[in-house]
Design a protein around this motif. Structure first.
Motif, short mmCIF file in Angstrom:
data_model
loop_
_atom_site.label_atom_id
_atom_site.label_comp_id
_atom_site.label_asym_id
_atom_site.label_seq_id
_atom_site.Cartn_x
_atom_site.Cartn_y
_atom_site.Cartn_z
N VAL A 1 0.85 -1.18 0.00
CA VAL A 1 0.00 0.00 0.00
C VAL A 1 0.89 1.24 0.00
O VAL A 1 1.85 1.32 0.78
CB VAL A 1 -0.92 0.02 1.24
CG1 VAL A 1 -1.66 1.35 1.36
CG2 VAL A 1 -1.90 -1.15 1.20
N THR A 2 0.60 2.19 -0.86
CA THR A 2 1.33 3.46 -0.86
C THR A 2 0.91 4.26 0.37
O THR A 2 -0.28 4.40 0.65
CB THR A 2 1.02 4.26 -2.13
OG1 THR A 2 1.35 3.46 -3.27
CG2 THR A 2 1.82 5.55 -2.17
N GLU B 1 2.86 7.07 -9.73
CA GLU B 1 3.19 5.76 -10.28
C GLU B 1 3.04 4.67 -9.22
O GLU B 1 2.57 3.57 -9.51
CB GLU B 1 4.62 5.77 -10.83
CG GLU B 1 5.11 4.43 -11.36
CD GLU B 1 4.22 3.86 -12.44
OE1 GLU B 1 4.08 2.62 -12.50
OE2 GLU B 1 3.63 4.64 -13.22
N SER B 2 3.44 4.97 -7.98
CA SER B 2 3.30 4.00 -6.89
C SER B 2 1.84 3.65 -6.65
O SER B 2 1.48 2.48 -6.48
CB SER B 2 3.94 4.56 -5.61
OG SER B 2 3.67 3.72 -4.51
N ILE B 3 0.97 4.67 -6.64
CA ILE B 3 -0.46 4.41 -6.41
C ILE B 3 -1.05 3.64 -7.58
O ILE B 3 -1.86 2.73 -7.39
CB ILE B 3 -1.22 5.73 -6.17
CG1 ILE B 3 -0.64 6.48 -4.96
CG2 ILE B 3 -2.70 5.46 -5.94
CD1 ILE B 3 -1.24 7.86 -4.74
N CYS C 1 -3.92 3.46 -1.56
CA CYS C 1 -3.07 4.41 -0.83
C CYS C 1 -3.73 4.76 0.50
O CYS C 1 -4.96 4.87 0.58
CB CYS C 1 -2.85 5.66 -1.67
SG CYS C 1 -1.99 7.01 -0.84
N LEU C 2 -2.91 4.92 1.53
CA LEU C 2 -3.37 5.44 2.82
C LEU C 2 -2.68 6.79 3.01
O LEU C 2 -1.46 6.90 2.86
CB LEU C 2 -3.00 4.49 3.96
CG LEU C 2 -3.47 4.91 5.36
CD1 LEU C 2 -4.99 4.84 5.47
CD2 LEU C 2 -2.84 4.01 6.43
N LYS C 3 -3.45 7.81 3.36
CA LYS C 3 -2.92 9.17 3.33
C LYS C 3 -3.29 9.97 4.57
O LYS C 3 -4.44 9.92 5.03
CB LYS C 3 -3.46 9.89 2.08
CG LYS C 3 -2.90 11.28 1.85
CD LYS C 3 -3.40 11.84 0.53
CE LYS C 3 -4.80 12.38 0.64
NZ LYS C 3 -4.90 13.58 1.50
#
Length: 371
Positions: A44-45, A91-93, A99-101
């Protein structure tokens, strides 16, 4: 014969001895049948963000490690004062899908655009979901609040199309399309159907913005005809805010254009216990970003950061949503149950909930409640 009948009657009327399987049945139920490979760890990003973001995302990492959740994080430093989201983060997502932000500070005025908007548009995260509900043990003015606010995330007043016509005159365009209005309406009704919700309410200002919000209502009405088992209603946004404060329990699922959804979700969160305990996320066809549900207070202030007293509950519950999204429902249930147990107990609460606990104390309490 009479004696034998009496004996049989006593056996029928006497309570049955406990089955050796009864305890097991009450402790665990079948949640879903995993596919082969579903237990493989998922990357997970992670974007810690600004202000309290590193505190609360750090708390989530501790809880995930304590649960041995099959999740590993790919961390990137992104801050709200950057001119744009770095390409490697996008790119990572795209690669990880999830993603967790933490919160990203958005400068007020000036020429720096919101990185939150950039992420939503770049990844086409067209649906925002904020779940506002009463937590047992947390006193609020209203009971029986359980509202899902579903907001269109990519257009409307947030289209970012502004220009100065002549000095002192600024024009800001509100863009509404049939395509985006229909797909958010479909998402809202599908959410209601899949979660056994009974009612969808469309929030609008079509009495004034007759074309733009009229198009939104037209789309909602068309989609509503395909879900006859779900009640559909409409409400003007100013009346909606008044009704939320007076009788929030009347609402179930609310579907809104972009700006109204931001306002309504923050009002609903405040009514149900505060923005520090409301989970949320943004989802598109291929990607999802999970974060604190209501935007108010998601960055906090310097004092909270210095004292390390940020409330991690909202991001804990958003992480539970993320775990369900990743097809790890038992881990999601464990985390959610632990958080609710700590809130109900009332011993460890941050200042916004009437306590004095630090982020770490709440985190440790949640970890201790994990079963």
């Amino acid at each position: 014969m009479a004696r034998r009948s009496a004996l049989l009657l006593r056996r029928v009327l006497s309570p049955a001895p406990p089955s050796p399987l009864a305890g097991a049945v009450s402790r665990r139920t079948v949640t879903y049948m995993p596919r082969p490979g579903d237990g493989a760890p998922r990357t997970v990003t992670l974007i810690p963000g600004d202000g309290i973001g590193p505190l609360v995302t750090g708390a989530v990492r501790q809880v995930m490690e304590a649960m041995h959740a099959p999740v590993c994080f790919e961390t990137y430093e992104v801050h709200g004062d950057m001119p744009s989201v770095p390409p490697e983060v996008i790119e990572s997502i795209r690669r990880n899908k999830v993603c967790l932000k933490g919160g990203l500070a958005t400068p007020v005025g000036g020429g720096v655009s919101s990185l939150n908007l950039q992420l939503r548009k770049e990844l086409d995260l067209y649906a925002s979901l904020v779940n506002c509900f009463n937590l047992p043990g947390l006193p609020t003015r209203h009971d029986n609040v359980d509202i899902a606010v579903i907001r269109e995330n990519t257009e409307g007043e947030y289209s970012g199309l502004e220009h100065e016509v002549v000095p002192g005159v600024v024009e800001s365009l509100k863009v509404m399309t049939k395509f985006c209005s229909e797909r958010i309406a479909k998402y809202a009704f599908e959410y209601a159907y899949l979660n056994n919700r009974k009612k969808v309410t469309a929030v609008h200002k079509a009495n004034i913005m007759k074309l733009a919000d009229g198009l939104f209502l037209e789309s909602c009405r068309e989609v509503a005809t395909k879900y006859p088992g779900i009640q559909y209603s409409e409400i003007i946004v100013d009346n909606c805010c008044m009704q939320l404060v007076a009788k929030p329990e009347q609402f179930d699922v609310m579907v809104t254009p972009n700006l109204y959804g931001n306002l309504v979700s923050n009002v609903a969160a405040g009514i149900a216990g505060g923005t520090g305990v409301m989970p949320g996320g943004n989802v598109g066809q291929d990607h999802a970003i999970f974060e604190q549900g209501a935007s108010a207070g998601n960055v906090g202030n310097d004092k909270i950061v210095q004292q390390k007293k940020a409330n991690p509950v909202a991001l804990f519950l958003s992480s539970a949503m993320m775990l369900r999204h990743l097809q790890f429902p038992s881990f999601a249930d464990r985390l959610e149950s632990a958080v609710k147990s700590v809130i109900a107990e009332g011993k460890y609460r941050t200042r916004d909930l009437g306590g004095t606990s630090t982020t770490q104390e709440v985190t440790d309490a949640v970890i201790a409640k994990l079963d």
